[in-house]
Enzyme design. Structure first.
Site, PDB file in Angstrom:
ATOM      1  N   ARG A  52       9.116 -10.472  23.796  1.00 17.04           N
ATOM      2  CA  ARG A  52       8.046 -11.005  23.852  1.00 17.04           C
ATOM      3  C   ARG A  52       7.327 -12.160  24.931  1.00 17.04           C
ATOM      4  NH1 ARG A  52       5.406 -14.335  21.039  1.00 17.04           N
ATOM      5  NH2 ARG A  52       6.081 -13.535  19.112  1.00 17.04           N
ATOM      6  N   TYR A 105     -14.261   2.756  36.744  1.00 21.69           N
ATOM      7  CA  TYR A 105     -13.282   3.390  35.132  1.00 21.69           C
ATOM      8  C   TYR A 105     -14.571   2.954  34.501  1.00 21.69           C
ATOM      9  CZ  TYR A 105      -9.327   4.594  32.545  1.00 21.69           C
ATOM     10  OH  TYR A 105      -9.163   4.988  32.050  1.00 21.69           O
ATOM     11  N   ASP A 178      -9.015  -4.172  40.987  1.00 18.48           N
ATOM     12  CA  ASP A 178      -8.205  -2.965  40.658  1.00 18.48           C
ATOM     13  C   ASP A 178      -8.024  -2.330  42.068  1.00 18.48           C
ATOM     14  OD1 ASP A 178      -7.170  -0.699  39.686  1.00 18.48           O
ATOM     15  OD2 ASP A 178      -8.477  -0.894  37.582  1.00 18.48           O
ATOM     16  N   LYS A 203       0.029   4.917  36.986  1.00 19.15           N
ATOM     17  CA  LYS A 203      -0.097   5.320  37.969  1.00 19.15           C
ATOM     18  C   LYS A 203       0.419   5.811  39.269  1.00 19.15           C
ATOM     19  CE  LYS A 203      -3.336   6.317  35.049  1.00 19.15           C
ATOM     20  NZ  LYS A 203      -4.200   5.422  34.573  1.00 19.15           N
TER      21      LYS A 203
END
Ligand SMILES: Cc1ncc(COP(=O)(O)O)c(C=O)c1O
Length: 369
Positions: A52, A105, A178, A203
């Protein structure tokens, strides 16, 4: 790497990805492991303790992303939304105010409207393509963060990053971009003055519709440290296999983006001549309101094209259901062509909000072929 700064393709293939010192493996191995043996208490090998906190496969991806965006530090997350959440909770306190795009978005809007608002972080949608509107909004109420996308999802608006960076610096706000739609191959917001870049690596960076991930890249190492602290404290990290898949995608990002841009322009030109199409939204078309700024700040206009149809929402929905080759589905950035109806699919979360997208809008993701 030493010597002159390597080109984009060289960084995409080599940054963070030197052959494995133990075996010579030419790509970073998938360290599918949760914990690392210590040489005595606190005797960590290479700083690794528990996955982690850090994992070598994730480190390789993070170093590569930092190099591609020209940042001091990158952090890789389990999704784009996890990256956004960690960044916002690192830089905002209860009582802070954020300006967001009036065509953000849908998931980003939902994070502000349904999650962060409950923690007393207020937001205001602003047409961020218009620097004057941003200046007025900042004068009316100081903001801790100005959050933008460029190009935006799904309206393909363009934001002048340099102009907004100057405004934000003068107003004491952080500028977050973004960069999912452009990818670091087409645009580097930090070089234009932004403070932080976020990606849905799901993406174009991942590029093959086979992994969900996110990233934050920052210019300031101290902000990078604070992000790393919260990332470890809250734990939405990219797993080793996901980090490895994302890196594999990144190695071909440059050639994929070149082809996406070429194909999108051809699709946009063809649609512009179609009698049932009332408008084509693509920053590569000379009549697009953001064309000149996009030409200045991007190295290509991207692979996303939106269009509006004469027959309204009913026709848009019908078109989405009867295409060949273009698959009806959400997401973008892979090698196949996709079509979707934003109002009912990716942007259903903004329905009946000030950010609602038009019903006659269709979004296309141009393929490589
Ligand atoms: C522009 C943009 N930002 C952020 C996200 C969220 O990323 P993820 O789906 O990886 O959580 C998306 C997802 O579609 C997006 O299109």
């Amino acid at each position: 790497m030493t010597g002159p700064r390597p080109g984009f393709e060289t960084l995409a293939i080599h940054a963070g990805q030197e052959p494995d010192p133990l075996t010579g493996a030419v790509v970073p191995p998938i360290y599918q492991v949760s914990t690392f043996a210590q040489d005595g208490v606190g005797g960590l090998r290479g700083g690794y303790e528990y996955s982690r906190s850090a994992n070598p496969t994730r480190t390789a991806l993070e170093e590569c992303l930092a190099a591609l965006e020209g940042g001091a530090r990158a952090l890789a997350f389990a999704s784009g939304m996890a990256a956004e959440d960690c960044l916002l909770r690192t830089i905002c306190q209860p009582g802070d105010h954020v300006l967001i795009p009036h065509d953000a978005y849908g998931g980003t809007y939902r994070l502000f409207d349904k999650v962060l608002a409950g923690w007393n972080v207020s937001y205001r949608p602003v047409p961020v393509s218009d620097p004057k509107a941003v200046r007025h909004a900042l004068e009316e109420k100081p903001a801790r963060v100005v959050w933008v996308e460029t190009p935006t999802n799904p309206l393909l608006s363009i934001v002048d990053i340099t102009a907004l960076a100057e405004l934000c610096a003068g107003a004491g706000a952080l500028l977050v971009v973004d960069n999912t739609f452009a990818s670091p191959y087409l645009q580097n917001p930090l070089a234009l003055g932004a403070d932080a870049v976020v990606h849905s690596t799901t993406k174009y960076l991942g590029g093959h519709s086979d992994v969900v991930g996110g990233a934050v890249v920052v210019a300031d190492p101290e902000l990078g440290e604070r992000l790393a602290f919260l990332q470890n404290a809250t734990g939405a990290v990219a797993g080793p296999f996901d980090a490895w898949l994302t890196m594999r995608g990144i190695r071909t990002l440059a050639v994929r983006m070149d082809r996406h841009c070429q194909n999108a322009l051809r699709v946009a030109d063809a649609l512009a001549a179609h009698p049932r199409v009332t408008g084509v939204l693509y920053p590569g078309l000379p009549h697009h309101p953001g064309h000149e700024i996009a030409a200045k700040q991007m190295r290509g206009f991207g692979g996303m094209v939106s269009l509006r149809v004469r027959g309204g929402e009913a026709e848009a929905v019908a078109v989405c259901g009867r295409t060949r080759v273009f698959t009806l589905g959400e997401s973008l950035g892979g090698v196949e062509s996709l079509i979707e109806h934003p109002a009912r699919m990716t942007h259903a979360s903004v329905a009946e909000s000030p950010l609602a997208v038009p019903g006659d809008l269709i979004r296309l993701r141009s393929a490589l072929g």
